[in-house]
Scaffold this motif. Structure first.
Motif, PDB file in Angstrom:
ATOM      1  N   GLN A 102       0.811  -1.216   0.000  1.00 10.95           N
ATOM      2  CA  GLN A 102       0.000   0.000   0.000  1.00 10.95           C
ATOM      3  C   GLN A 102       0.845   1.267   0.000  1.00 10.95           C
ATOM      4  OE1 GLN A 102      -3.468  -0.486  -0.295  1.00 10.95           O
ATOM      5  NE2 GLN A 102      -2.534  -2.506  -0.604  1.00 10.95           N
ATOM      6  N   GLY A 103       2.169   1.127   0.073  1.00  6.63           N
ATOM      7  CA  GLY A 103       3.036   2.289   0.008  1.00  6.63           C
ATOM      8  C   GLY A 103       4.124   2.388   1.060  1.00  6.63           C
ATOM      9  N   PRO A 104       3.852   2.057   2.325  1.00 10.97           N
ATOM     10  CA  PRO A 104       4.883   2.191   3.361  1.00 10.97           C
ATOM     11  C   PRO A 104       6.103   1.320   3.096  1.00 10.97           C
ATOM     12  CG  PRO A 104       2.715   1.952   4.353  1.00 10.97           C
ATOM     13  CD  PRO A 104       2.550   1.655   2.892  1.00 10.97           C
ATOM     14  N   ASP A 105       7.253   1.748   3.669  1.00 11.64           N
ATOM     15  CA  ASP A 105       8.435   0.906   3.593  1.00 11.64           C
ATOM     16  C   ASP A 105       8.353  -0.186   4.655  1.00 11.64           C
ATOM     17  OD1 ASP A 105       9.040   2.090   6.024  1.00 11.64           O
ATOM     18  OD2 ASP A 105      10.697   3.291   5.262  1.00 11.64           O
ATOM     19  N   PHE A 106       9.407  -1.013   4.746  1.00 11.74           N
ATOM     20  CA  PHE A 106       9.350  -2.161   5.642  1.00 11.74           C
ATOM     21  C   PHE A 106       9.137  -1.752   7.092  1.00 11.74           C
ATOM     22  CE2 PHE A 106      11.454  -5.016   8.647  1.00 11.74           C
ATOM     23  CZ  PHE A 106      10.795  -6.204   8.394  1.00 11.74           C
ATOM     24  N   ALA A 107       9.899  -0.783   7.575  1.00 17.68           N
ATOM     25  CA  ALA A 107       9.818  -0.406   8.988  1.00 17.68           C
ATOM     26  C   ALA A 107       8.411   0.072   9.351  1.00 17.68           C
ATOM     27  CB  ALA A 107      10.841   0.677   9.307  1.00 17.68           C
ATOM     28  N   GLN A 108       7.816   0.884   8.500  1.00 17.53           N
ATOM     29  CA  GLN A 108       6.458   1.372   8.760  1.00 17.53           C
ATOM     30  C   GLN A 108       5.444   0.235   8.687  1.00 17.53           C
ATOM     31  OE1 GLN A 108       6.644   4.265   5.509  1.00 17.53           O
ATOM     32  NE2 GLN A 108       6.455   5.935   6.991  1.00 17.53           N
ATOM     33  N   ALA A 109       5.581  -0.612   7.672  1.00 16.44           N
ATOM     34  CA  ALA A 109       4.646  -1.720   7.501  1.00 16.44           C
ATOM     35  C   ALA A 109       4.743  -2.704   8.664  1.00 16.44           C
ATOM     36  CB  ALA A 109       4.923  -2.430   6.177  1.00 16.44           C
ATOM     37  N   PHE A 110       5.955  -2.993   9.103  1.00 15.45           N
ATOM     38  CA  PHE A 110       6.160  -3.909  10.224  1.00 15.45           C
ATOM     39  C   PHE A 110       5.490  -3.350  11.478  1.00 15.45           C
ATOM     40  CE2 PHE A 110       8.293  -5.914  13.733  1.00 15.45           C
ATOM     41  CZ  PHE A 110       8.655  -7.180  13.299  1.00 15.45           C
ATOM     42  N   THR A 111       5.718  -2.087  11.756  1.00 14.74           N
ATOM     43  CA  THR A 111       5.127  -1.465  12.944  1.00 14.74           C
ATOM     44  C   THR A 111       3.608  -1.497  12.880  1.00 14.74           C
ATOM     45  OG1 THR A 111       7.053  -0.004  13.133  1.00 14.74           O
ATOM     46  CG2 THR A 111       5.064   0.647  14.323  1.00 14.74           C
ATOM     47  N   GLN A 112       3.079  -1.245  11.707  1.00 19.96           N
ATOM     48  CA  GLN A 112       1.621  -1.243  11.526  1.00 19.96           C
ATOM     49  C   GLN A 112       1.034  -2.638  11.740  1.00 19.96           C
ATOM     50  OE1 GLN A 112       0.268   0.528   7.808  1.00 19.96           O
ATOM     51  NE2 GLN A 112      -1.463  -0.886   7.710  1.00 19.96           N
ATOM     52  N   ALA A 113       1.682  -3.654  11.203  1.00 17.90           N
ATOM     53  CA  ALA A 113       1.126  -5.009  11.242  1.00 17.90           C
ATOM     54  C   ALA A 113       1.391  -5.722  12.562  1.00 17.90           C
ATOM     55  CB  ALA A 113       1.689  -5.837  10.083  1.00 17.90           C
ATOM     56  N   VAL A 114       2.577  -5.514  13.127  1.00 12.44           N
ATOM     57  CA  VAL A 114       2.972  -6.250  14.326  1.00 12.44           C
ATOM     58  C   VAL A 114       2.580  -5.508  15.597  1.00 12.44           C
ATOM     59  CG1 VAL A 114       4.925  -7.322  15.545  1.00 12.44           C
ATOM     60  CG2 VAL A 114       4.862  -7.313  13.047  1.00 12.44           C
ATOM     61  N   GLY A 115       2.574  -4.178  15.519  1.00 14.49           N
ATOM     62  CA  GLY A 115       2.218  -3.402  16.705  1.00 14.49           C
ATOM     63  C   GLY A 115       3.426  -2.900  17.471  1.00 14.49           C
ATOM     64  N   LEU A 116       4.623  -3.165  16.986  1.00 11.45           N
ATOM     65  CA  LEU A 116       5.857  -2.637  17.551  1.00 11.45           C
ATOM     66  C   LEU A 116       6.872  -2.496  16.427  1.00 11.45           C
ATOM     67  CD1 LEU A 116       7.759  -5.443  19.487  1.00 11.45           C
ATOM     68  CD2 LEU A 116       5.768  -5.877  18.107  1.00 11.45           C
ATOM     69  N   SER A 117       7.900  -1.693  16.632  1.00 12.46           N
ATOM     70  CA  SER A 117       8.867  -1.426  15.575  1.00 12.46           C
ATOM     71  C   SER A 117       9.785  -2.625  15.378  1.00 12.46           C
ATOM     72  CB  SER A 117       9.697  -0.200  15.931  1.00 12.46           C
ATOM     73  OG  SER A 117      10.592  -0.509  16.998  1.00 12.46           O
ATOM     74  N   PRO A 118      10.437  -2.702  14.207  1.00 10.99           N
ATOM     75  CA  PRO A 118      11.399  -3.787  13.989  1.00 10.99           C
ATOM     76  C   PRO A 118      12.511  -3.800  15.032  1.00 10.99           C
ATOM     77  CG  PRO A 118      10.891  -2.700  11.917  1.00 10.99           C
ATOM     78  CD  PRO A 118      10.253  -1.886  12.990  1.00 10.99           C
ATOM     79  N   ASP A 119      12.981  -2.626  15.444  1.00  7.74           N
ATOM     80  CA  ASP A 119      14.058  -2.575  16.440  1.00  7.74           C
ATOM     81  C   ASP A 119      13.616  -3.174  17.768  1.00  7.74           C
ATOM     82  OD1 ASP A 119      15.749  -1.399  14.640  1.00  7.74           O
ATOM     83  OD2 ASP A 119      15.439   0.646  15.371  1.00  7.74           O
ATOM     84  N   VAL A 120      12.415  -2.850  18.198  1.00  6.17           N
ATOM     85  CA  VAL A 120      11.909  -3.392  19.461  1.00  6.17           C
ATOM     86  C   VAL A 120      11.723  -4.900  19.337  1.00  6.17           C
ATOM     87  CG1 VAL A 120       9.964  -3.401  21.069  1.00  6.17           C
ATOM     88  CG2 VAL A 120      10.842  -1.228  20.167  1.00  6.17           C
ATOM     89  N   PHE A 121      11.213  -5.349  18.194  1.00  6.64           N
ATOM     90  CA  PHE A 121      11.055  -6.794  17.977  1.00  6.64           C
ATOM     91  C   PHE A 121      12.396  -7.514  18.060  1.00  6.64           C
ATOM     92  CE2 PHE A 121      11.637 -10.195  14.863  1.00  6.64           C
ATOM     93  CZ  PHE A 121      10.794 -11.154  15.401  1.00  6.64           C
TER      94      PHE A 121
END
Length: 305
Positions: free
Chosen positions: A250-269
């Motif tokens: 839908q447009g976001p990059d990986f970091a934004q998409a990950f945060t949106q789908a998982v509920g936390l940022s890639p770094d926190v994960f």
């Protein structure tokens, strides 16, 4: 009379030169055969194969037997990849006659361990007949093609032909998803190996620093990628992984998409995963419990990993 004869000789000589050049070109670049592989194997309720998407094989005559292995491997791989989505564009698998040709096509010099390289719409593959002195068995070809096709499918589900390289998908997710799908955990370093690595290399990070480390410490980098993705899929469920891919589309990059789908940022994960490894949460038979998905993601994950 003399001038006409000279013109005739000149025309004849020119024709002979062209014929010779054509012959030499044919010797240096053997004719290639193209075969189409049906993608009906991707079809299942809710995920129809995209219209017009094809997978084709391109190979020289000497690799006909290898092409037969590759075609069978593709047919077997398609149903196993259907959980992630479907191809929107066609994919060409180019079978190269030797390792040097693969490195040139992939633009990856001095990658002795490389057997294939996947992009959005094309997979460069070293002919299975050259993998060992006796060639490759069908099971080896099946595993590698499932891994590489998963890369191409991920790129296509997450983006389009122009944008896939700009999504910023990290190596741990790219390689982890392919390794997880191909069930290659038996090939990579263990969770205990990863725990010991972090205890002896506290400043190194085979996840966040994967691109810098993978050439000299590929075993630990690919092992960390596999286990991090497996942790993601088991902790949050495969529907959340599909949510990451869909969000990127839908447009976001990986970091934004990950945060949106998982509920936390890639770094926190990744910090959570590192604690899980360092504290050896995998010991004692304890299983990962699925986390509830974010409210914005309409998924229904299974109740157990």
């Amino acid at each position: 009379m003399t001038k006409g004869w000279m013109r005739s000789q000149g025309s004849l000589g020119h024709a002979l030169v062209l014929l010779l050049l054509g012959f030499l070109a044919g010797c240096s670049a053997p004719r290639r055969t193209t075969l189409a592989v049906p993608t009906e194997g991707m079809q299942k309720p809710g995920t129809p194969t995209a219209s017009g998407a094809r997978i084709t094989l391109e190979f020289q005559a000497r690799d006909s037997d290898s092409a037969t292995q590759v075609r069978l491997a593709v047919e077997r791989a398609l149903p196993r990849m259907a959980r992630w989505g479907t191809f929107d564009d066609s994919v060409a698998i180019i079978i190269h006659p030797n390792h040097a040709a693969l490195e040139r096509a992939a633009n990856r010099p001095d990658h002795d361990f490389l057997r294939a390289w996947a992009r959005y719409e094309q997979i460069e593959l070293q002919s299975p007949r050259t993998w060992t002195l006796l060639g490759a068995g069908q099971a080896q070809v099946d595993e590698l093609l499932l891994h590489e096709l998963t890369h191409s499918l991920m790129y296509q589900v997450a983006s389009d032909r122009l944008g896939w390289t700009r999504k910023g998908i990290p190596l741990w997710f790219r390689e982890g998803m392919a390794s997880y799908t191909a069930e290659q955990g038996y090939r990579v370093s263990s969770l205990e190996d990863l725990a010991r690595y972090w205890s002896t290399h506290p400043r190194a990070d085979p996840l966040a620093q994967a691109d810098a480390l993978y050439r000299r410490e590929s075993d630990i980098v690919y092992g960390a990628a596999h286990h991090a993705f497996t942790f993601l899929a088991r902790r949050y469920g495969e529907p959340v992984v599909r949510g990451i891919l869909h969000a990127m589309s839908q447009g976001p990059d990986f970091a934004q998409a990950f945060t949106q789908a998982v509920g936390l940022s890639p770094d926190v994960f990744l910090q959570d995963f590192r604690r899980y490894i360092q504290w050896r949460g995998f010991k004692g038979g304890r299983q990962l419990r699925l986390a509830p998905p974010p409210e914005s993601l309409d998924t229904h994950p299974p109740t157990s990993p």
